[in-house]
Structure formats: C-alpha cells, structure tokens
Motif scaffolding. Structure first.
Motif, mmCIF file in Angstrom:
data_model
loop_
_atom_site.group_PDB
_atom_site.id
_atom_site.type_symbol
_atom_site.label_atom_id
_atom_site.label_comp_id
_atom_site.label_asym_id
_atom_site.label_seq_id
_atom_site.Cartn_x
_atom_site.Cartn_y
_atom_site.Cartn_z
ATOM 1 N N ARG A 174 34.584 44.314 42.252
ATOM 2 C CA ARG A 174 34.803 42.866 42.204
ATOM 3 C C ARG A 174 35.700 42.558 41.012
ATOM 4 O O ARG A 174 35.559 43.164 39.953
ATOM 5 C CB ARG A 174 33.452 42.127 42.059
ATOM 6 C CG ARG A 174 32.626 42.074 43.345
ATOM 7 C CD ARG A 174 33.132 40.992 44.281
ATOM 8 N NE ARG A 174 32.518 41.091 45.612
ATOM 9 C CZ ARG A 174 32.835 40.266 46.612
ATOM 10 N NH1 ARG A 174 33.738 39.298 46.428
ATOM 11 N NH2 ARG A 174 32.282 40.417 47.790
ATOM 12 N N GLU A 175 36.604 41.631 41.213
ATOM 13 C CA GLU A 175 37.597 41.321 40.177
ATOM 14 C C GLU A 175 37.255 40.047 39.419
ATOM 15 O O GLU A 175 36.897 39.041 40.032
ATOM 16 C CB GLU A 175 38.962 41.105 40.823
ATOM 17 C CG GLU A 175 39.391 42.225 41.703
ATOM 18 C CD GLU A 175 40.301 41.722 42.810
ATOM 19 O OE1 GLU A 175 41.131 40.834 42.539
ATOM 20 O OE2 GLU A 175 40.152 42.214 43.941
ATOM 21 N N LEU A 176 37.452 40.100 38.123
ATOM 22 C CA LEU A 176 37.273 38.903 37.297
ATOM 23 C C LEU A 176 38.541 38.046 37.295
ATOM 24 O O LEU A 176 38.536 36.935 36.779
ATOM 25 C CB LEU A 176 36.918 39.305 35.872
ATOM 26 C CG LEU A 176 35.756 40.290 35.708
ATOM 27 C CD1 LEU A 176 35.443 40.478 34.218
ATOM 28 C CD2 LEU A 176 34.510 39.802 36.433
ATOM 29 N N SER A 177 39.610 38.593 37.826
ATOM 30 C CA SER A 177 40.901 37.891 37.818
ATOM 31 C C SER A 177 41.332 37.555 36.391
ATOM 32 O O SER A 177 41.802 36.454 36.103
ATOM 33 C CB SER A 177 40.830 36.627 38.689
ATOM 34 O OG SER A 177 40.481 36.968 40.004
ATOM 35 N N MET A 178 41.159 38.519 35.535
ATOM 36 C CA MET A 178 41.584 38.385 34.143
ATOM 37 C C MET A 178 42.243 39.696 33.711
ATOM 38 O O MET A 178 41.899 40.753 34.221
ATOM 39 C CB MET A 178 40.387 38.126 33.223
ATOM 40 C CG MET A 178 39.659 36.831 33.496
ATOM 41 S SD MET A 178 38.182 36.650 32.421
ATOM 42 C CE MET A 178 38.945 36.222 30.850
ATOM 43 N N THR A 179 43.160 39.576 32.743
ATOM 44 C CA THR A 179 43.760 40.781 32.173
ATOM 45 C C THR A 179 42.952 41.215 30.954
ATOM 46 O O THR A 179 42.136 40.454 30.440
ATOM 47 C CB THR A 179 45.205 40.508 31.732
ATOM 48 O OG1 THR A 179 45.157 39.540 30.671
ATOM 49 C CG2 THR A 179 46.040 39.954 32.879
ATOM 50 N N VAL A 180 43.233 42.414 30.494
ATOM 51 C CA VAL A 180 42.553 42.901 29.293
ATOM 52 C C VAL A 180 42.812 41.989 28.098
ATOM 53 O O VAL A 180 41.866 41.613 27.392
ATOM 54 C CB VAL A 180 42.957 44.365 29.017
ATOM 55 C CG1 VAL A 180 42.537 44.794 27.618
ATOM 56 C CG2 VAL A 180 42.343 45.279 30.069
ATOM 57 N N PRO A 181 44.067 41.611 27.846
ATOM 58 C CA PRO A 181 44.268 40.689 26.720
ATOM 59 C C PRO A 181 43.462 39.401 26.879
ATOM 60 O O PRO A 181 42.977 38.847 25.889
ATOM 61 C CB PRO A 181 45.779 40.421 26.760
ATOM 62 C CG PRO A 181 46.361 41.634 27.403
ATOM 63 C CD PRO A 181 45.331 42.103 28.392
ATOM 64 N N GLU A 182 43.301 38.950 28.100
ATOM 65 C CA GLU A 182 42.484 37.748 28.312
ATOM 66 C C GLU A 182 41.008 38.004 27.999
ATOM 67 O O GLU A 182 40.318 37.130 27.490
ATOM 68 C CB GLU A 182 42.656 37.233 29.748
ATOM 69 C CG GLU A 182 44.018 36.570 29.972
ATOM 70 C CD GLU A 182 44.364 36.311 31.437
ATOM 71 O OE1 GLU A 182 45.372 35.643 31.705
ATOM 72 O OE2 GLU A 182 43.613 36.797 32.317
ATOM 73 N N PHE A 183 40.532 39.208 28.340
ATOM 74 C CA PHE A 183 39.152 39.564 27.951
ATOM 75 C C PHE A 183 38.970 39.401 26.441
ATOM 76 O O PHE A 183 37.974 38.863 25.958
ATOM 77 C CB PHE A 183 38.845 41.039 28.269
ATOM 78 C CG PHE A 183 38.650 41.362 29.711
ATOM 79 C CD1 PHE A 183 38.454 40.374 30.665
ATOM 80 C CD2 PHE A 183 38.650 42.699 30.141
ATOM 81 C CE1 PHE A 183 38.268 40.699 32.000
ATOM 82 C CE2 PHE A 183 38.455 43.021 31.463
ATOM 83 C CZ PHE A 183 38.273 42.026 32.400
ATOM 84 N N VAL A 184 39.967 39.957 25.719
ATOM 85 C CA VAL A 184 39.874 39.984 24.268
ATOM 86 C C VAL A 184 40.006 38.571 23.695
ATOM 87 O O VAL A 184 39.272 38.186 22.780
ATOM 88 C CB VAL A 184 40.962 40.920 23.687
ATOM 89 C CG1 VAL A 184 40.970 40.872 22.161
ATOM 90 C CG2 VAL A 184 40.750 42.343 24.190
ATOM 91 N N ALA A 185 40.916 37.818 24.293
ATOM 92 C CA ALA A 185 41.206 36.498 23.739
ATOM 93 C C ALA A 185 40.097 35.490 24.046
ATOM 94 O O ALA A 185 39.870 34.552 23.292
ATOM 95 C CB ALA A 185 42.537 35.989 24.300
ATOM 96 N N ASN A 186 39.432 35.697 25.159
ATOM 97 C CA ASN A 186 38.514 34.648 25.620
ATOM 98 C C ASN A 186 37.181 35.221 26.085
ATOM 99 O O ASN A 186 36.885 35.266 27.290
ATOM 100 C CB ASN A 186 39.196 33.869 26.759
ATOM 101 C CG ASN A 186 38.566 32.501 26.907
ATOM 102 O OD1 ASN A 186 37.394 32.326 26.529
ATOM 103 N ND2 ASN A 186 39.302 31.570 27.450
ATOM 104 N N PRO A 187 36.354 35.628 25.139
ATOM 105 C CA PRO A 187 35.113 36.298 25.508
ATOM 106 C C PRO A 187 34.161 35.409 26.296
ATOM 107 O O PRO A 187 33.475 35.893 27.198
ATOM 108 C CB PRO A 187 34.491 36.678 24.164
ATOM 109 C CG PRO A 187 35.540 36.506 23.141
ATOM 110 C CD PRO A 187 36.538 35.553 23.690
ATOM 111 N N SER A 188 34.136 34.131 26.015
ATOM 112 C CA SER A 188 33.126 33.314 26.699
ATOM 113 C C SER A 188 33.509 33.126 28.164
ATOM 114 O O SER A 188 32.670 33.152 29.059
ATOM 115 C CB SER A 188 32.922 31.986 25.983
ATOM 116 O OG SER A 188 33.942 31.091 26.345
ATOM 117 N N CYS A 189 34.797 32.953 28.399
ATOM 118 C CA CYS A 189 35.275 32.885 29.779
ATOM 119 C C CYS A 189 35.007 34.215 30.486
ATOM 120 O O CYS A 189 34.622 34.252 31.649
ATOM 121 C CB CYS A 189 36.759 32.545 29.781
ATOM 122 S SG CYS A 189 37.534 32.783 31.365
ATOM 123 N N THR A 190 35.212 35.301 29.752
ATOM 124 C CA THR A 190 34.957 36.629 30.317
ATOM 125 C C THR A 190 33.498 36.755 30.757
ATOM 126 O O THR A 190 33.202 37.203 31.866
ATOM 127 C CB THR A 190 35.278 37.719 29.270
ATOM 128 O OG1 THR A 190 36.627 37.559 28.846
ATOM 129 C CG2 THR A 190 35.076 39.113 29.838
#
Lengths: 269, 269, 269, 269, 269, 269
Positions: C153-169
């Motif tokens: 299943r995809e979160l539809s986020m990139t790795v930099p987005e994971f790092v930048a936005n933990p709460s959204c992640t």
C-alpha cells in the motif's frame, strides 16, 4: 466372471466435532447418495474430546486431533475400506494416512477439489469467516490446486449459525456464489463447510454453475477410492513418508493399544 | 534512559517428546548460550502422553499434539515472552500461535532456516531417515524457503540411535555434510533434528561451512523475538487467521480450563 | 563457564544515502533498542557519492553501490560482527555478503520479513510510491516470502516528504495500515522505508496488529545474528555462490586496497 | 511508402569489464553478424573502474556498476536505439533501464533465453565455475525461464582461462554440452559467458542441438528490438517501476551531469 | 567477407482462421514493417476447415488444428525460414515445432511477451471477452511470463465485432488500456488479438506506455529468428521433446504425404 | 425413496488412436472393472484419421484432434454421462470439455493423478521414451500435481513394442518401478501409457507400493464422476473459459452438423 466389485464396500464417515447432533443429517445424506451395496457408518468422537460445536479454530482441532487418529486406526482394524474425516479443513488427514493401514483416508476439501477440477478450470470456496481462509488456502495449495482458486468468499456466519439458521445460510450462499461467479469469474463453487449441507442443489439451479457439496463429494469419492482399493489394491501407500510406526513401538510406548470408543455410530445400509 | 531491554526475558523451551531424559542436555545448552538476563525453563510434557522416545512418525506427533497446545497456553498464562517447541518438525506450531496470546511461538526448523538464509544462499538438511523428508520438506516450503533447499541427506539413523550413539552420529553427520557441500553444492548445513545436539562445532570446523544446530538457533531466535515482543510489542498477531477462540467458548466447551501439569521443569537462570 | 556471549558485539548501521542528517535519528534508535553490551556505529557514506536525499530510484542506488561495498569491506576489516545496510531496498546486500568475510550482512527488508513471519501468516508493506513496488516485491519474492505478502500500500509520499512532514506521514501510515488490515486482510504491517521511523508504536496501538519498524527489526536481528556468529561461528558462508575474490586479484586489479573513508560515524555504546 | 525500417539503427555493445582487449573480438563478431544498415559501437568502460579481467565475482561487478549506468545514460543521450551490456550476468540491467530513456537495454543472458525458448523446450547453460551458478540461476528465474532450465554445467575454467586457452575451452564446452544433452536431456545449449565466443558453430555441429552464443544472440535481439523501437515506438517504458528520476534531482544531487568518457570505442559500419 | 545475412529470408505468416478476408490487411502490415530483403507469404487455410470467422473457442481451434500442422509442414518443405501462426492463442505451436524441421515456428502471443519483457517489468493483455482468459493465461504461464502479467482486461467485444467496427474497437482499447495502466499498474500493454490490428500507435500516443501489436511483434521476431536460423543455425531443435516422427512412420500411417493446398497466398516482397 | 443412483450410467471409453485392434482389450478391462449397472461403450475413431499405431508424437495427435472432438460431441448428443479419451497424454481434453455439454470428460493421466494423490505423497510415471516427458510433465503441472512428481522413468520401449511384447514390457516396468521407488523415493507408481495394460497387479505385488493402471483409474473415476453428474448435477461447467460456441455459429460455419461415424463400437453391459 462374477461381478461383485464395489458391492459390500464399507466406509466410515467420521464427524470429528465434539458432538453428535448432526450425525443423523449426514446419515440421511449417505442414505440418499450411497450405492446400494455400500455400508456407511456415521460415527462421532468420544465426548471426552470436549463439547465443541465447531472446528473453526485450530485450538478446537487440537482437541479432536488424537481421537480422530484413534478413530482412524479403529476403522482400519475393523476392516473399513475408506474413512472420511468429515470437516472441510481435512484435519489430521496426513497423520491418519500413516496409521490407516491400506484403508483410504479422505477429506471433504480434497474430494471437492478433485470433483471441481474435472468439470471446471477454477473454483471459489464459500467459507463462513475470514478466520478460516489462511488454513484452507494453505491446504488447497498443498494439494496442488492453488492455481485453480478463483477466490474465497465469506458468508460472515459461524458454523453454529449455519446450523441454527439454514434459510439465512442459503441466502448468503446464493449471494456470495453470485459474486464469486460474476466478479471473481469462478466456473464452479465449492461450499467450504460440511455444515452448509442441504443447499447445493437449489443454489446450483439459481447460479448456473456446479455447486459442490463437500460431504457428498467426500462420500462418493470415498466409494470410488474404496472400490479401487478393493478391486485393484490401490490402498494407502506405506512407503517413505507414509511408513507407519511399528506395532512394537506402539506397544512399547503404550499407545494405540485399546479399541477406540466412538461417541455415536449410525449404520446406513 | 534506563537500559533494560532483554533483561528478564522469560523463555520456555518445551521438549515435546514423551520423556524428559534429554531435558538436562537442553538445559546445559541453554545455560551456555542464553544471555545473562534471560530465564529459560526447560519443560517436558506430562508423561500421560505416552512413552515415545522419538517423534519420527506423525502418529507419535498426534499423541503429543494436545498436550503441546496446553503447554503453550500454560506458558502464555505464566507470562512467558516466547516458547520453543523443541522438535525439528515444528509440530503444532500453527495451532500454538492461535492460543499463545501475544507470546511468540518458535520452532527449531523455522529458526534454523532464518539463520541460514542470512548467511548463505542455500542449505542442506541432515535428517535421520527418508521417512522424515516429506513432512519437513512441506514445512520448509510452507515457510517460503523451498527454493533455498540444496538437498536433504539422510544419516540412516533413528532418533534413539542418535541419542545412544553420539560418536557414530557425528561421523555420519560429517560424511553426509561433505556430500551435501560437494555434490549438492550446499553453502550451509542445517542439522535436521534437535537430537543431533553437541556436534555442530566440530563438524563445522571440518566441513568449512556454517553448520546450524537447531536448538541453539531456536533459543537465540527466541531471545531476539522475545525481546522485540517486550520492547516493541511485536508479539503474535491475533487477527484473521490467528484469531483465537473466545474465552467464553473455551469455557462452554470445557476445554483449557485447568492449568497444564508439565512432566518436568528445569529452570536455567 | 564464563557467560560472555553477546557482550561486546560490534555492529555497524550504515546509512547508505548520500547524506548524514538522519544519522543521529538512527543513533538515538540504536541507543534505545540495543543490548547493553553492544556497540553500534552509525555511519554514512563518503559525500563523494552525490547528495541524494533518497534512494527511491535504482539510478540513485547505483551511485551508492560501490561505496556501500567498500564500507562493508571496511567494517569487516575493522572486525565488526554484523553490518546493516540501512535502506528497505536492501541494496547491495548480495554483493556485500561476498566481500564481508564472515561478518553478517543484513538489510531492513529481510529482517522485517523474518520478524513478521514469526508472528503472522502474512503482512502488508507500506511504501511511499508505486515506483518502489516492483523492486521491493522482487526482493521479497527472492527471499522466499512472496506468498506471505498480503499487499503493498502506498502513502503517496516521497522519502523527503517523510522526513519533512512526520505528522502527515504518521497519518498516512495509519490510513493505509487500516486499509491493509481491513481490505487486504493483513495480519501484520511492515513499514517499507527506514525513514518511516518513529511511528510504529503509535500506529500499532491504533491498528491492533504488529507494525514492524524496519530499522529496529534490522538492529535487533543483527544483534542476534552477530551473537550467533560470535558464539557459534555462524558467519557468512564463503562457499560456492558466496566465494569471495582472492586478495591477489583485488591487488592485481587495484581495487579495495585503501581503507574506506566514511562520511560520518556516531558511536553508540 | 519508403522502406527504411531498420536502416541506420544505432546499437552500442558495451564491454563492461575493466579492459578493452576483447573489444576487437566483439567488433569482428558485430561486423560478421549485423545487418548492413546497422551501426554498432563497441565500447568499453573508463579504465578508472579497475583492471578486472573478469566479472566472475559480485565484487568486481560492483566496481563497474556505476560506470555501466553512466555509459548507458551516455548512449541514450547520443541517440542510440539499443545498448547491450555485454556480460552474461546481465549486470546493472534493471538500473540501466530506468535511466535509458526509451533506448532499449539488453543483456546476453536474457537475449539467449529468448532465442532458446523459441526453438527448444528447455536449455542447459555452460558456465565456467559453480561460483556463477547462484546469481545466474536467480537471474534466469527472475526473467521467468526457471522452468526451462535443464541444468547448469561447469567447464571448471575461469574467464581468463577461456581467453588464454580457446582450444581447451572448446574441448570442455563439447564435453559438458554432451553431458547436458545426454544426461540432463537438454534440447538446446546456451554458452553462459560472452568469452566463450568463437566456438558455438563447431560445437553445434558435433552436438546436434542448437548452441547459443550469447553475444550474437544479444546483438541480433538488439537489432530487432532497436528496429521495433524505431518503427513502432516500443522503447523502454517509463511508467511505475521504470519511472526515471527527474533531471532536476539529478542536477540537485550533482550526478549524471557530465558526459561519460568511454575507455575505448570501435565503430562498426 | 560478404554481408548477406538476413537478405532473402523467407517467412510465412499463416492466417489460421477459416477465411482469407483479412489476409490483405496482414499483407499490408508485412509490406510496411518487413525488412527489404525479406519475402513474406501471407497464407490462409484451405476453406475445407470450415467458415469460422474467429478462433475464440477451442472448438473452432480444433477445426483448424490439423490443417495448421499441414501448413507448417508444407512451409518447411518449401524452405521457409520461419512461420508465424497468426492468432494470439498461439494455436498448434507445440505440435508445429515437432514437424517443422529446423524452420522456426512463432506465435504472436509468445513474440509479444518477448518484446514486452525487454522494455517493461509487467504487461496487461487486452482481450475481447472473458472466455479467452483461461487459455491465454495458461499459455503465458507455460511460456514463463506468468509473473509478468499485470492483468487481463476485456473489451467486451467479439472478433467479428473488432473487424466490423474498428473505431469502436479503438475506443474500447483506449478505455481498457487506461484502466490497465492506472489501476493494474501495467507498464506495457499487449493487444491480445491479431484482429486488434491498426490501433496500437494511436493508443500508445494517448496512453503513454508501449502498446504491443501482436502481428508486428510476431513478424519482426520471426525475421530475427529466421536470420539467426540462417546465419547461426539456430533452428528448432529436434531432440527429446521435439523429436519428430520418422518419415517411414508418416508414410506407413498414410499421413503428411500430400502437399498442402493453401486457401490463399499473397506474396509480399 | 428409490435407490437408483449410478444404475444405468453410460460411459464412453474412446480409443483415440487410428486403429481398433486394442478395443477388445479395453472392453475386457471394462467388463471386469465396471459396476453392474454401468454401460460402457468402447469406441475408436473413424479410420480416415490415419493408420497411426501410437500417439507418441504431437504430430500424430494432430491427426486425431478433430475426430476426437467430434466423437466427444457425438457422445454428448447420445446422452453419455461421461467420456474417457483413452490416451495418457489426455489429448484434446480441454477442447472436449468445451463442446461436451454437461457430460464429464476425463483423461487417464488426470484420473491416475487423482487416484495417486489420495493414497501417496508423490508418484513416479513410467513412460516409454524420453520423447514423452516434456508434454506429460507439462500436463501434470497444469493439473497442479507438479510438486507430487517423484520422477519420470523410461522403459525405453515404444507403444508398438508394448503391444508386441507384453512380457518384456512387464519386466521393464518392474525394473524401472524399483528404481523409481528406491532411488527417486516414489511412494506410488503410475503407468504412463494405457498400453501398459495388464501388468499393474503383478508389478504391485512385487514392488510393494500401489501401481496405478491408467485405464482402470480413468474408468472408475469416470463412473464416479458420471454418477455425481447424474445425481448431483455436477456436470462440466459452461461458464467463462468453458463457454461453448453457439449452435448458430456451428451451423453458420458448417461444422459439427453431421453425426460422427465411429470406426468401431463395442458395448459392454
């Protein structure tokens, strides 16, 4: 040459749940479907196994495991040609084959799959709850029919609910069978519980593809297998993986030395 | 931050055969290999299961099936973090996981495979007799490691012979391990019986590839898994195929209501 | 007998991306999760590999390929017991095992799968983008766990987005984990990126099935494997497919003759 | 309608080993086998990769990994229609396809398998040493041809030995090919190394089944694929697993910004 | 050295349906796509096979089975280098290879798969009706490409409808191709019927991934295979499973003794 | 309730080779093995198919393909409950099921496998020549029994040699069956040709594991399947992959409009 063949085949249909209230249902089925010369004994386990009203959980299966093995051994000693372990999980089937002598051991799941693949490219299995999926799917894959599975579909009912509410069961079967055929592209339906008994014909009429009842599939496959054992000597192999323990060891370990006492036995001639 | 982690992990190593004479051997192994903070209970089953001196046959397994399940339940109630069912067939492992609560359930076969595939592309399994092949091969395929099997090789000895004649056992292990490496191109050897204990190090030295002892693999994997359960909450899932029966049902069916009485228990601190 | 065992295990956790900004995060994780006696070195690659902030593309992996191999060789020469290549793609793992001496080489993906299959019949992997699916699916199938995959299943986020936005992640993880459990019938969740770090416990609480964090799975599996290497000698095999090149050849070809210079190294005791 | 079609196809045959001494051999092969209108550039890598005289080890592959990727990128930018990575391990092929634009990327192993399965039900692969087996077998299984493998047979020679001693190589090929056909029941033989060049015809004559030379298979398949790319637009997909990194990212990370400098280039018209 | 190579390849494109009305369409395709030196004969079967306007049913295939075999034999005797059996079911392909001499036998399905896996990790097949799925899926799995199938998608049209209504066909192809790419994550599309001819380019433009036309894939693969047969001698193996019956037996049984009379033959130079 | 059941089942045993000289042998077998109420018609094909004395080659199969289909259709129209296509290749079985109406279509290979897997974990198939291996192995894998194959062993005899020299055939069967059991660890033997008829009992006695005769397995499975079709309505599915062509199309295409004229018919009551 005299034509005896399958006449006087003796088959045991073992109900491996911890109660005997459905035995008569299976006896009626046997009466209706068996060949004339076949004698079917519907048996159930000694009540000491516990009062389970289903085998939906591996835990419950563990409670009937040893008694099932003992029952198989007993049937073998009584000279039965074949035994059916009457639960769609095909419980204890591999262990049973080891101790069965040359008697044939069958399960409703394996028998249903064999019937289905002769008349369809694939099949869907209608189970009660998702809980059952993992084990049944593994079993069917082990048999080699994994690629034939179109889908598993759930009725969202427990076994006791099947028993308590047959008309609701039938309705759910019809509903899920339709989905299996139309969405999952099943060419054939297998009812994934012996307690879905009594519905296949009506459902089949409505759905338009074969709907396999596992008890009937098991009984008729057992008759065929028992006949082949009797005429052709094709009983359970005793070689390599099927090598049984020696009688000396059984004695030394103090196991399988007593006749097994069934909880119930209905003889259908 | 306090660094407790694996300290005070509690692991049960269950000897599922019908006798306790090897318990001390496994206790010694545990003593030697466990982490300081880990408490290991070496237990064996209630002697009522029968006096089997091996589990080479499915029939014998059937006799220890229910008691093994009860022992797992008991360990879970006693708060163990992990239990090892100490036979390379990994008997009852799937049923046990259902009733284990979040305690982790491990078998020596699965643990050995996990160790092996981290350090080699394939492995050979040294078993006592061809009899064992079918079941073990099926188990390893079910785990997903079927493609990693270089071969099964037989020592042509029974479990009692392993126990009675360790030096002959070691010689046979060396002989078959050499064949496995040279002819079957194994990169790693797994000893396919917990009763091949005591030989791996010497064999490994001679053969030149890792030789996995299944009891040690199981113990150390159990420690790791128990630690992860404790720190990270990664205990056995209770969802879908692993959903346990309800306590109400257990009570209603009159099963698993009594504490299990082990035949033997050695505590290793 | 002295009880040293895992005491003084030395493990390297290599961050194979082209930057070191997350090294402290992994160091904190190591501090929290490692055993007392274990020494963990969190390292990252020499910045000459490029300034990639993710390894989502095979192209980026190609840029860290050789340096990762060199880092593994270096760790081996420094006497580490195990190394983790800290990316869920498990990049370079097969090449690394060839040059690792008997040091154990682990990847977060393999470790997570090993943890998962001990406590669940199947698992879903939560990845950032569909892009990752093909490679990760192939890797898991190669390991033998293909049949255990409930879904990706995809979160539809990139790795930099994971790092930048933990709460959204975290929110996305919860959302997709729910779907994985309810629709795909997953019994366990694996977070398919080491940069999804920090969320598993909370998600697990909410979802009700084990949620495996790959860095922790890798660290604790590495500790177990390193211990087994040290006590039992079960280091990486050097036979057949794992045969390393000769030191003579390395010298003749002018390769692997210099110590590798890491970009960063944090030592966690 | 003008009939141009494959005319003026441009194909690069990249020798990915760290030396160029065999380039002329492959150039001669290209000269002999290519279509008239095809232009083939035989290239080798920048000598900075190391002076490896073989890629038998994954370690050596790691040293040519990045340069191979860069070479592929360069070929794509120069407008080649297809590139062959001329080693039977098909190294870097998946990474290369990601960065290749719509240029087609081929390996001798995949091409040989495609040729073989069109003319035979199975094939045996003749490799130099057992070392190679694991990786090549995995690759062929990944391609889907696992069930077509009759066997791997080893010549017990290294790549440098192939190059140094062609007549001995040919003798060994004949010997092992005979065994593959007679004992392993191979219907077709694939030479599992581009350095077994020059022998296939003679061997084929003697053995009586097709003997596939991987360089020729690769060249001719590349011509076909390049033609299809040109006429029909069937170049490498850029979707999902094949999605390339953005040019912005490449620039930001400071990678793939410079033209790649080949070590050698022979142009065959 | 003279550069003849593929010049004067002779390829037969056999239309195996019971009518010749599409022969000109395939001839036009051949004219447009073939290499200059290649001679292509578009043939169709003797009308005695029946007037089928499609091969959607196995029953219809049975009617063209023997004539297809005879046509292949005839092509072989006429010295063709390769033959294409122009239906996406690849009918009779295995039987044909047995009797083909060393002529290469190809089907559009196998050729399309070979093209697709060189440029994409997976593919979806667009078929007319669900009816076709079972057989085509089995065929692709037999070839080894089962794991590469992203999905089958149906246009819900029959072959005669394809022929009668090309614009509707194109629209449906576009619609289902979009679903295949977006929902099933296909990286490449294969048109699963030779009668979907004429649409691939436009669809490809719209969809943005390669869309393989099976007739073109077959023709160009045949050219490549025919060339390899001619230059390298890589014709169909005659060993083991491909061993042909003896000419003596054919004569004794009174079969394959007469030249086959095609229904139609268009020669494209 | 009247107990008619299998009484008056009608089964056709079709000998699909181009001659009828063995029909009486199969009729004698049917006489000996069928149930009392079953009527078996032993038929052979119209001699116009050619005078093949074996179906060892796919080429010969192609000559009987259409007539076999027509014979199946004819049997269906005549109201047979089941038909056996009496060759171990199970030729035309999939096509036949499409046109069979709800009549059940069986082959000796599928039937033998079904019998074998009920009584053994694996089986070896004794074939005449290696030539047969590829096709039979593919068929058995398609059925799902690939993992159950212990080995194929060759008698190194042709079908005409089986017929001409039964005592030599028996000797060879015994010799290869022993090897299959002892070396390949088969738990069961399947005779891989209907022309190995007459030997199974004696061989079985000597070898000590079940030896399946394919004609008998087919006949008795057909009886069971025919009974289930009659009582339970479990005839061949007509859905999805098994959807038959419309009668309108058959008429329009001028096919299957005439009754099929068998070459021979022996009725066994």
């Amino acid at each position: 040459m005299e034509n005896t063949k399958n006449a006087s085949l003796r088959i045991m249909y073992l109900n491996p749940v911890g109660f005997s209230s459905l035995d008569q249902v299976f006896a009626d089925m046997a009466k209706e479907y068996k060949e004339e010369g076949t004698e079917v004994h519907i048996t159930s386990l000694n009540p000491s196994v516990g009062q389970m009203n289903n085998l939906e959980y591996r835990t419950f299966e563990s409670f009937i495991h040893l008694d099932t093995l003992k029952a198989v051994r007993q049937a073998s000693l009584e000279g039965f040609d074949a035994i059916i372990i009457g639960c769609f999980y095909d419980p204890v089937i591999e262990d049973a084959r080891e101790i069965a002598g040359d008697m044939v051991v069958l399960g409703p799941c394996e028998a249903s799959c064999q019937v289905a693949v002769r008349i369809a490219n694939n099949f869907s299995v209608l189970i009660g709850r998702r809980k059952w999926y993992n084990q049944m799917n593994e079993t069917i894959k082990r048999y080699g029919y994994g690629e034939k599975i179109a889908s598993f579909r759930e009725l969202s009912m427990t076994v006791p609910e099947f028993v308590a509410n047959p008309s609701c069961t039938k309705e759910e079967i019809i509903k899920q069978a339709k989905i299996a055929v139309e969405e999952d592209k099943a060419e054939c339906i297998i009812l994934g519980c012996t307690c879905e008994i009594g519905h296949y014909k009506e459902v089949q009429e409505i759905i338009g593809v074969p709907v396999i009842d596992p008890s009937i599939a098991a009984l008729k496959t057992a008759e065929s297998a028992a006949g082949l054992k009797k005429i052709s000597g094709w009983g359970t192999s005793k070689k390599w993986g099927l090598e049984p323990p020696s009688e000396e060891d059984l004695k030394a370990f103090g196991i399988l030395q007593e006749p097994y006492v069934f909880g119930n036995r209905i003889i259908v001639n």
